[in-house]
Design a protein around this motif. Structure first.
Motif, PDB file in Angstrom:
ATOM      1  N   GLU A   1      33.910  37.779  39.588  1.00 14.40           N
ATOM      2  CA  GLU A   1      33.760  37.513  41.018  1.00 14.40           C
ATOM      3  C   GLU A   1      34.286  38.684  41.848  1.00 14.40           C
ATOM      4  O   GLU A   1      33.747  38.977  42.922  1.00 14.40           O
ATOM      5  CB  GLU A   1      34.475  36.222  41.402  1.00 14.40           C
ATOM      6  N   LYS A   4      28.733  43.015  46.897  1.00 15.60           N
ATOM      7  CA  LYS A   4      28.196  42.422  48.126  1.00 15.60           C
ATOM      8  C   LYS A   4      28.682  43.165  49.362  1.00 15.60           C
ATOM      9  O   LYS A   4      27.982  43.246  50.370  1.00 15.60           O
ATOM     10  CB  LYS A   4      28.606  40.950  48.216  1.00 15.60           C
ATOM     11  N   LYS A  30      25.571  32.157  42.691  1.00 19.88           N
ATOM     12  CA  LYS A  30      26.647  31.902  41.747  1.00 19.88           C
ATOM     13  C   LYS A  30      26.477  32.835  40.559  1.00 19.88           C
ATOM     14  O   LYS A  30      25.358  33.051  40.093  1.00 19.88           O
ATOM     15  CB  LYS A  30      26.630  30.449  41.273  1.00 19.88           C
ATOM     16  N   ILE A  31      27.569  33.377  40.078  1.00 20.61           N
ATOM     17  CA  ILE A  31      27.504  34.226  38.894  1.00 20.61           C
ATOM     18  C   ILE A  31      28.221  33.547  37.744  1.00 20.61           C
ATOM     19  O   ILE A  31      29.048  32.649  37.948  1.00 20.61           O
ATOM     20  CB  ILE A  31      28.106  35.624  39.157  1.00 20.61           C
ATOM     21  N   GLY A  62      28.250  40.766  38.363  1.00 19.58           N
ATOM     22  CA  GLY A  62      29.656  40.682  37.980  1.00 19.58           C
ATOM     23  C   GLY A  62      29.969  41.408  36.693  1.00 19.58           C
ATOM     24  O   GLY A  62      30.926  41.055  35.995  1.00 19.58           O
ATOM     25  N   ALA A  90      31.466  41.265  41.704  1.00 17.28           N
ATOM     26  CA  ALA A  90      30.324  40.839  42.509  1.00 17.28           C
ATOM     27  C   ALA A  90      30.640  40.899  44.004  1.00 17.28           C
ATOM     28  O   ALA A  90      29.781  41.305  44.802  1.00 17.28           O
ATOM     29  CB  ALA A  90      29.901  39.431  42.109  1.00 17.28           C
ATOM     30  N   ASN A  91      31.847  40.528  44.388  1.00 16.32           N
ATOM     31  CA  ASN A  91      32.215  40.580  45.803  1.00 16.32           C
ATOM     32  C   ASN A  91      32.278  42.015  46.313  1.00 16.32           C
ATOM     33  O   ASN A  91      31.903  42.295  47.458  1.00 16.32           O
ATOM     34  CB  ASN A  91      33.555  39.867  46.026  1.00 16.32           C
ATOM     35  N   ASP A 137      37.843  40.299  36.724  1.00 13.97           N
ATOM     36  CA  ASP A 137      37.233  39.055  37.179  1.00 13.97           C
ATOM     37  C   ASP A 137      35.815  39.349  37.681  1.00 13.97           C
ATOM     38  O   ASP A 137      35.637  40.156  38.605  1.00 13.97           O
ATOM     39  CB  ASP A 137      38.083  38.465  38.309  1.00 13.97           C
ATOM     40  N   ILE A 166      30.955  33.166  35.241  1.00 16.48           N
ATOM     41  CA  ILE A 166      32.352  33.605  35.207  1.00 16.48           C
ATOM     42  C   ILE A 166      32.816  33.866  33.773  1.00 16.48           C
ATOM     43  O   ILE A 166      33.424  34.890  33.471  1.00 16.48           O
ATOM     44  CB  ILE A 166      33.268  32.551  35.867  1.00 16.48           C
TER      45      ILE A 166
END
Length: 360
Positions: free
Chosen positions: A330, A337, A188-189, A290, A333-334, A328, A191
């Motif tokens: 997320e 990944k 979890k990052i 993120g 971070a996505n 954002d 937000i």
């Protein structure tokens, strides 16, 4: 197969990931270093470690035979099928050992040695000792690189570095960037991030070479009252808008920096010097947390970084912070990944090993 990794010490995040890769391929792996301690990754807590003598006299040659003798004793005991040798100083030792080996080059050695500076006043003995040492090492590395790399199975850290150096001497060049494994990435990052920058490293107060020259960054932070979080530097103390957490374990870093909106690579930009050839690990740490990355324009080695803002001068940083659009965390971070995970490169290491094994 039995594989002996040779480097300077554990812990070492890149060395350990390579050891994990060999273990995943079913190899029996041991490690030899001149200063060994507990690995970063718990799964390597049981690794067999050997120690050998090494220092300035071994680097420059007068006592190199001691390092070779110690490593030969490790080889006699462990009986590896091949060696995985990290960085050029240990590659020179491997040339005297009776085992096949591949080379893992962590740095742009011949480029970076030319950027080193003494950091002491010119009138001091320390300045001249350091300067003469740098010149001697530069001559040695310039002569070593062709011998080490010639037709050698080689792993390095970026395509740009591979094109500029390694592929001049060997077609057997593989690239594994300095990315974290999926197991290292926060599940979890944060937000709702704070309007601050994170810096990971211990060189903000150092007299650093050109490729790690941070001069002027802290002045910009103080003069503009920018919020800065520093992780990894024992010498920096918290003051004003600067918060220093000192040295922290590698596994904690991404969680610690995650509250900041930005991650900064605070190296000066030198457009006339091709110095930022590597893949700085801190870039991927920021992305996986993120964060928008702020970096010198000359740092273009990593094509995977999408959410990045470049500066030409340190004084550009306040303006960049003020004008940066919201992204954002997320989404950042996505993207990291998907594109910046070491696990994607385990097959590259397997391919390098296979090429070496087939030639044995």
């Amino acid at each position: 197969m039995r594989v002996l990794h040779i480097s300077k010490k554990l812990p070492d995040v890149r060395v350990e990931k390579c050891i994990i890769g060999d273990r995943r391929d079913g190899h029996n792996v041991a490690f030899a270093g001149y200063s060994n301690d507990t690995p970063i990754f718990d799964e390597l807590g049981d690794i067999k470690q050997y120690k050998y003598r090494f220092g300035h006299a071994h680097t420059f040659g007068p006592k190199r035979h001691e390092s070779i003798e110690d490593l030969q004793m490790a080889i006699d005991d462990f009986d590896p099928d091949f060696l995985h040798v990290h960085d050029i100083y240990f590659a020179i030792l491997a040339m005297h050992l009776n085992r096949p080996w591949l080379y893992n080059d962590h740095e742009a050695w011949s480029n970076q040695i030319s950027t080193l500076v003494s950091g002491s006043p010119k009138w001091s003995l320390k300045y001249w000792r350091r300067t003469l040492g740098i010149r001697a090492r530069r001559r040695m590395i310039d002569s070593w690189e062709p011998r080490v790399l010639k037709d050698r199975v080689t792993i390095t850290i970026s395509e740009r570095l591979a094109d500029m150096y390694h592929r001049k001497y060997t077609k057997k060049t593989f690239v594994i960037p300095n990315f974290p494994m999926l197991s290292e990435v926060p599940k979890k990052i944060v937000i709702n991030k704070e309007d601050c920058m994170a810096y990971v490293g211990s060189d903000l107060l150092s007299a650093a070479p050109y490729h790690r020259d941070t001069r002027g960054f802290l002045d910009v932070v103080r003069n503009n009252q920018l919020n800065l979080l520093v992780v990894g530097d024992r010498r920096i103390k918290s003051e004003g808008t600067i918060t220093s957490l000192g040295y922290r374990d590698h596994k904690e870093i991404m969680d610690l920096i995650g509250r900041c909106r930005f991650g900064v690579v605070a190296f000066r930009s030198y457009p006339d010097k091709p110095i930022h050839l590597g893949d700085h690990n801190k870039i991927s740490l920021y992305a996986h947390s993120g964060q928008i990355v702020i970096a010198p324009r000359t740092l273009t080695a990593n094509p995977h970084v999408k959410y990045i803002k470049f500066f030409d001068r340190m004084t550009d940083i306040p303006r960049i912070l003020k004008k940066a659009e919201h992204v954002d965390p997320e989404v950042i971070a996505n993207h990291a990944k998907e594109h910046m995970i070491w696990d994607r490169y385990f097959p590259v290491q397997t391919e390098a090993n296979t090429l070496l094994i087939e030639s044995m």
